[in-house]
Design a protein around this motif. Structure first.
Motif, mmCIF file in Angstrom:
data_model
loop_
_atom_site.group_PDB
_atom_site.id
_atom_site.type_symbol
_atom_site.label_atom_id
_atom_site.label_comp_id
_atom_site.label_asym_id
_atom_site.label_seq_id
_atom_site.Cartn_x
_atom_site.Cartn_y
_atom_site.Cartn_z
ATOM 1 N N LEU A 274 0.844 -1.194 0.000
ATOM 2 C CA LEU A 274 0.000 0.000 0.000
ATOM 3 C C LEU A 274 0.880 1.246 0.000
ATOM 4 O O LEU A 274 1.800 1.366 0.817
ATOM 5 N N VAL A 275 0.573 2.143 -0.932
ATOM 6 C CA VAL A 275 1.326 3.383 -1.126
ATOM 7 C C VAL A 275 0.386 4.540 -0.832
ATOM 8 O O VAL A 275 -0.767 4.555 -1.296
ATOM 9 N N ASP A 276 0.850 5.516 -0.057
ATOM 10 C CA ASP A 276 -0.036 6.621 0.320
ATOM 11 C C ASP A 276 -0.142 7.665 -0.792
ATOM 12 O O ASP A 276 0.449 7.514 -1.870
ATOM 13 N N ARG A 277 -0.884 8.718 -0.531
ATOM 14 C CA ARG A 277 -1.170 9.733 -1.555
ATOM 15 C C ARG A 277 0.079 10.500 -1.997
ATOM 16 O O ARG A 277 0.066 11.169 -3.026
ATOM 17 N N ARG A 278 1.137 10.404 -1.218
ATOM 18 C CA ARG A 278 2.397 11.090 -1.557
ATOM 19 C C ARG A 278 3.418 10.149 -2.187
ATOM 20 O O ARG A 278 4.555 10.532 -2.421
ATOM 21 N N GLY A 279 2.998 8.910 -2.444
ATOM 22 C CA GLY A 279 3.898 7.968 -3.086
ATOM 23 C C GLY A 279 4.826 7.240 -2.133
ATOM 24 O O GLY A 279 5.833 6.665 -2.573
ATOM 25 N N ILE A 280 4.477 7.231 -0.845
ATOM 26 C CA ILE A 280 5.312 6.589 0.172
ATOM 27 C C ILE A 280 4.713 5.234 0.547
ATOM 28 O O ILE A 280 3.498 5.116 0.756
ATOM 29 N N VAL A 281 5.552 4.219 0.618
ATOM 30 C CA VAL A 281 5.085 2.892 1.025
ATOM 31 C C VAL A 281 4.709 2.914 2.505
ATOM 32 O O VAL A 281 5.521 3.301 3.352
ATOM 33 N N ARG A 282 3.488 2.502 2.799
ATOM 34 C CA ARG A 282 3.022 2.475 4.186
ATOM 35 C C ARG A 282 2.792 1.064 4.699
ATOM 36 O O ARG A 282 2.698 0.864 5.910
ATOM 37 N N TRP A 283 2.697 0.097 3.796
ATOM 38 C CA TRP A 283 2.471 -1.285 4.227
ATOM 39 C C TRP A 283 3.061 -2.200 3.171
ATOM 40 O O TRP A 283 2.760 -2.080 1.991
ATOM 41 N N TYR A 284 3.907 -3.120 3.624
ATOM 42 C CA TYR A 284 4.556 -4.092 2.735
ATOM 43 C C TYR A 284 4.300 -5.467 3.323
ATOM 44 O O TYR A 284 4.709 -5.758 4.451
ATOM 45 N N HIS A 285 3.594 -6.325 2.557
ATOM 46 C CA HIS A 285 3.094 -7.577 3.130
ATOM 47 C C HIS A 285 3.280 -8.746 2.161
ATOM 48 O O HIS A 285 2.443 -8.983 1.297
ATOM 49 N N PRO A 286 4.376 -9.511 2.293
ATOM 50 C CA PRO A 286 4.497 -10.753 1.506
ATOM 51 C C PRO A 286 3.495 -11.784 2.011
ATOM 52 O O PRO A 286 3.403 -12.043 3.212
ATOM 53 N N GLY A 287 2.730 -12.370 1.099
ATOM 54 C CA GLY A 287 1.752 -13.383 1.479
ATOM 55 C C GLY A 287 0.336 -12.847 1.455
ATOM 56 O O GLY A 287 0.092 -11.651 1.272
ATOM 57 N N ALA A 288 -0.620 -13.758 1.636
ATOM 58 C CA ALA A 288 -2.038 -13.394 1.621
ATOM 59 C C ALA A 288 -2.403 -12.607 2.874
ATOM 60 O O ALA A 288 -1.714 -12.671 3.892
ATOM 61 N N ALA A 289 -3.493 -11.872 2.786
ATOM 62 C CA ALA A 289 -4.019 -11.116 3.926
ATOM 63 C C ALA A 289 -5.529 -11.285 3.963
ATOM 64 O O ALA A 289 -6.167 -11.516 2.936
ATOM 65 N N THR A 290 -6.095 -11.151 5.143
ATOM 66 C CA THR A 290 -7.550 -11.230 5.262
ATOM 67 C C THR A 290 -8.175 -9.931 4.773
ATOM 68 O O THR A 290 -7.519 -8.881 4.714
ATOM 69 N N GLU A 291 -9.455 -10.004 4.442
ATOM 70 C CA GLU A 291 -10.176 -8.798 4.024
ATOM 71 C C GLU A 291 -10.145 -7.749 5.126
ATOM 72 O O GLU A 291 -9.944 -6.558 4.863
ATOM 73 N N GLN A 292 -10.339 -8.175 6.368
ATOM 74 C CA GLN A 292 -10.353 -7.237 7.484
ATOM 75 C C GLN A 292 -9.004 -6.554 7.650
ATOM 76 O O GLN A 292 -8.926 -5.335 7.873
ATOM 77 N N GLU A 293 -7.924 -7.334 7.529
ATOM 78 C CA GLU A 293 -6.586 -6.772 7.681
ATOM 79 C C GLU A 293 -6.299 -5.753 6.584
ATOM 80 O O GLU A 293 -5.811 -4.643 6.850
ATOM 81 N N LEU A 294 -6.606 -6.116 5.353
ATOM 82 C CA LEU A 294 -6.335 -5.219 4.238
ATOM 83 C C LEU A 294 -7.197 -3.970 4.321
ATOM 84 O O LEU A 294 -6.720 -2.844 4.110
#
Length: 303
Positions: A274-294
């Motif tokens: 996930l990249v924020d509105r300024r182009g900065i990475v805010r979340w880096y997640h190798p592997g699957a994630a739940t809907e709630q987590e994402l």
């Protein structure tokens, strides 16, 4: 003590050569680190040092790390390194048999260092290993671990998009003002297919609020049933998979480039970024994630 030796003898008699890694993984998954060690020792006596033994010890290293036994994890990782390094010579196909275990050893060593409060040293160590193993099967894996320790809070690397499926991919720079979800997927990956309805639902909810989606993929060199395939054959196969299993994300721009996977260290699929509105990475997640987590991480970006 007698029971342990009987157990080891049974393992020596019954364990198949190719099954040692699966057996050790199963023992570790059940929390039986001692049983895993007995299996490894029995295999070593029967077969000596080979790529399967190195891979099994690499799983011991990961098991010890998960159990927060840092010294033990580092010891296993070093055992793997000492076993593998003398065998990284000769034809590439022979080297590759050992490299899986080496990649795990590097990963564990870096994570041990980070857990001991030495994150900067861990990143420096990984960057040195990346120089050594660039161009091998472990390049993406090492980059993944660098990213896990250092990418969040940094500008998102640019994406290569000379070849693509679906709409033409925008550059990340052109999406400033929007949050961006990067969904790295592979044509062979069941977890990626399972993630499709989750992302489709989230895009329906958050797309109107300013969330953009890009779904990079890459060449793997094979198609159905593991048949080897050059890019000219694999590309239409990837498009077939995309149309069949990714139809709910038909509007997702999909750049096709191995360089993107190398830059983002997407050795695990899916990898979600996930990249924020300024182009900065805010979340880096190798592997699957739940809907709630994402959804939780998307909500934070869009507030």
């Amino acid at each position: 003590m007698e029971v342990r030796f009987m157990f080891a003898a049974l393992l020596l008699a019954s364990s198949a050569r190719a099954g040692i890694v699966e057996d050790v993984r199963a023992a570790i998954a059940s929390g039986d680190l001692t049983g895993a060690d007995l299996q490894v020792q029995a295999y070593r006596r029967a077969h000596g040092a080979d790529p399967e033994l190195a891979a099994a010890i690499s799983w011991q290293a990961r098991g010890a790390l998960a159990a927060k036994k840092l010294d033990q994890a580092a010891s296993y990782a070093d055992q793997v390194r000492q076993m593998v390094l003398p065998n990284l010579r000769g034809p590439r196909i022979d080297r590759e048999k050992w490299l899986y275990a080496m990649g795990a050893s590097i990963e564990v060593q870096a994570q041990v260092m980070a857990a001991q409060g030495e994150s900067a040293d861990a990143v420096q160590f990984l960057r040195g290993e990346l120089k050594t193993y660039t161009g091998t099967s472990q390049q993406e894996r090492i980059q993944k671990n660098i990213n896990l320790l250092s990418l969040e809070g940094k500008p998102a690397p640019a994406l290569e998009a000379a070849v693509w499926f679906g709409p033409q991919p925008p550059s990340i720079a052109s999406l400033r003002g929007k949050a961006v979800l990067l969904f790295f997927w592979a044509h062979w990956c069941p977890d990626c297919k399972a993630t499709v309805p989750i992302i489709a639902g989230l895009m329906k909810k958050y797309g109107p609020r300013g969330l953009a989606l890009i779904g990079p993929t890459e060449y793997y060199g094979y198609v159905a049933n593991g048949m080897d395939a050059p890019p000219a054959v694999e590309k239409p196969y990837i498009e077939q998979i995309r149309r069949q299993f990714y139809a709910p994300l038909a509007d997702m721009p999909t750049p096709l480039s191995n360089a993107n996977f190398a830059r983002y260290g997407a050795s695990s699929t899916p990898t979600l970024v996930l990249v924020d509105r300024r182009g900065i990475v805010r979340w880096y997640h190798p592997g699957a994630a739940t809907e709630q987590e994402l959804a939780s991480h998307i909500e934070q970006l869009l507030r």
